[in-house]
Design a protein around this motif. Structure first.
Motif, PDB file in Angstrom:
ATOM      1  N   LYS A 118     123.535 -36.047  61.641  1.00 33.57           N
ATOM      2  CA  LYS A 118     122.845 -37.383  61.968  1.00 33.57           C
ATOM      3  C   LYS A 118     122.257 -37.440  63.295  1.00 33.57           C
ATOM      4  O   LYS A 118     121.025 -37.982  63.384  1.00 33.57           O
ATOM      5  N   THR A 169     126.838 -49.882  55.950  1.00 32.16           N
ATOM      6  CA  THR A 169     126.672 -48.502  55.603  1.00 32.16           C
ATOM      7  C   THR A 169     126.768 -47.751  54.291  1.00 32.16           C
ATOM      8  O   THR A 169     126.122 -47.024  54.300  1.00 32.16           O
ATOM      9  N   ASP A 180     121.992 -45.354  57.015  1.00 33.62           N
ATOM     10  CA  ASP A 180     122.269 -45.521  58.607  1.00 33.62           C
ATOM     11  C   ASP A 180     121.260 -46.745  58.484  1.00 33.62           C
ATOM     12  O   ASP A 180     120.346 -47.046  57.992  1.00 33.62           O
ATOM     13  N   LEU A 196     125.326 -45.390  62.344  1.00 37.27           N
ATOM     14  CA  LEU A 196     125.272 -44.238  61.425  1.00 37.27           C
ATOM     15  C   LEU A 196     126.144 -44.283  60.284  1.00 37.27           C
ATOM     16  O   LEU A 196     127.323 -44.599  60.582  1.00 37.27           O
TER      17      LEU A 196
END
Length: 292
Positions: free
Chosen positions: A70, A267, A272, A39
């Motif tokens: 998320k 990231t 993600d 994430l």
């Protein structure tokens, strides 16, 4: 007569809706597909491992609101339980977001070491875990979490229970784990420094994996050449925030990975990072899905 038709119409609509929702829920709960999602929580770590109604959350970044957003994207709204939350070590950028998660979801088990911190974030984290009544287990080598379909997440580090103490730098006690699904292997290293990576090699721990979560956001103090030689990753994931004040990831680490032909995903550049793993019949590989 007209009112009767309207009532029948509404009943038929509700019946069709319930059938559709029931079908969606059934297939979601019984899905055999595994997803490993790194994430994007800015500067920090958060990894969601999910299959059907089973989830492991490893770390949570520092922002609870962001992390909940998320999780709402990847965990069905009717599933309010996270089976295992792993806090690799008590730094704010790993446990800060877990506080709101533990308050919002039913967290069955919390897995962590006895490493402590003097920070207010750590005190709030421990107070929340105790209040919510989650089972608490100590992370130590060979402790294994098993999903259906022969999915295993095994603790590789620390090798022994550690003393309960406050440390200014708890990276040395980071929980390192390996996820195995058929021939697919992910090495998840928290913020483990190079000295402890070398300890894994010296102790003969099997760290070989196709996908490496690069330790400590790509810091120059981890990910040695010898470690990469033993792990032999094909792809590397770096969890890192844009324009962070630490200069992560280190440019020499990036070059070290690229020179070995390792594909690097970040990231801060991709958001993600999602790996989807079909049941590994015939050696099926986990494949990355680009974020929508």
């Amino acid at each position: 007569m007209q009112n009767r038709k309207l009532v029948y119409g509404i009943l038929i609509f509700l019946l069709a809706l319930s059938v559709i929702l029931g079908t969606v829920v059934f297939y979601s709960l019984n899905s055999r597909d595994l997803k490993v999602i790194f994430l994007d929580v800015s500067q920090g770590d958060a990894i969601l491992i999910s299959q059907g109604q089973n989830q492991i959350l490893i770390d949570g970044g520092k922002n609870g609101k962001l992390l909940l957003e998320k999780l709402g994207k990847y965990i069905p709204f009717w599933d309010r339980t996270i089976e295992v939350v792993v806090a690799t070590h008590p730094d704010q950028d790993h446990i800060g977001g877990l506080i709101d998660v533990t308050r919002s979801y039913d967290v069955s088990t919390v897995l962590e070491t006895k490493a402590k911190s003097d920070s207010q974030t750590y005190k709030a984290w421990k107070e929340t875990v105790n209040n919510e009544g989650s089972q608490q287990l100590e992370a130590v080598k060979d402790l294994t979490i098993r999903f259906p379909e022969s999915i295993e997440v095994q603790v590789l580090y620390p090798p022994l229970p550690i003393e309960s103490s406050n440390q200014s730098n708890n990276n040395q006690y980071s929980v390192a784990m390996k996820l195995t699904y058929g021939e697919n292997k992910f090495l998840l290293t928290g913020d483990l420094p190079g000295i402890q990576e070398q300890e894994l090699i010296n102790n003969g721990v099997d760290v070989s994996s196709q996908i490496l979560k690069v330790a400590h956001h790509g810091s120059k103090y981890s990910t040695s050449d010898e470690f990469l030689q033993v792990v032999r990753p094909v792809e590397a994931v770096i969890s890192v925030g844009k324009n962070n004040m630490y200069g992560h990831p280190n440019s020499e680490i990036i070059q070290k990975l690229l020179k070995r032909g390792i594909t690097v995903w970040r990231t801060d550049e991709m958001g993600d990072i999602i790996y989807k793993c079909n049941p590994p019949t015939g050696g099926a590989k986990c494949k990355i899905e680009f974020n929508q």
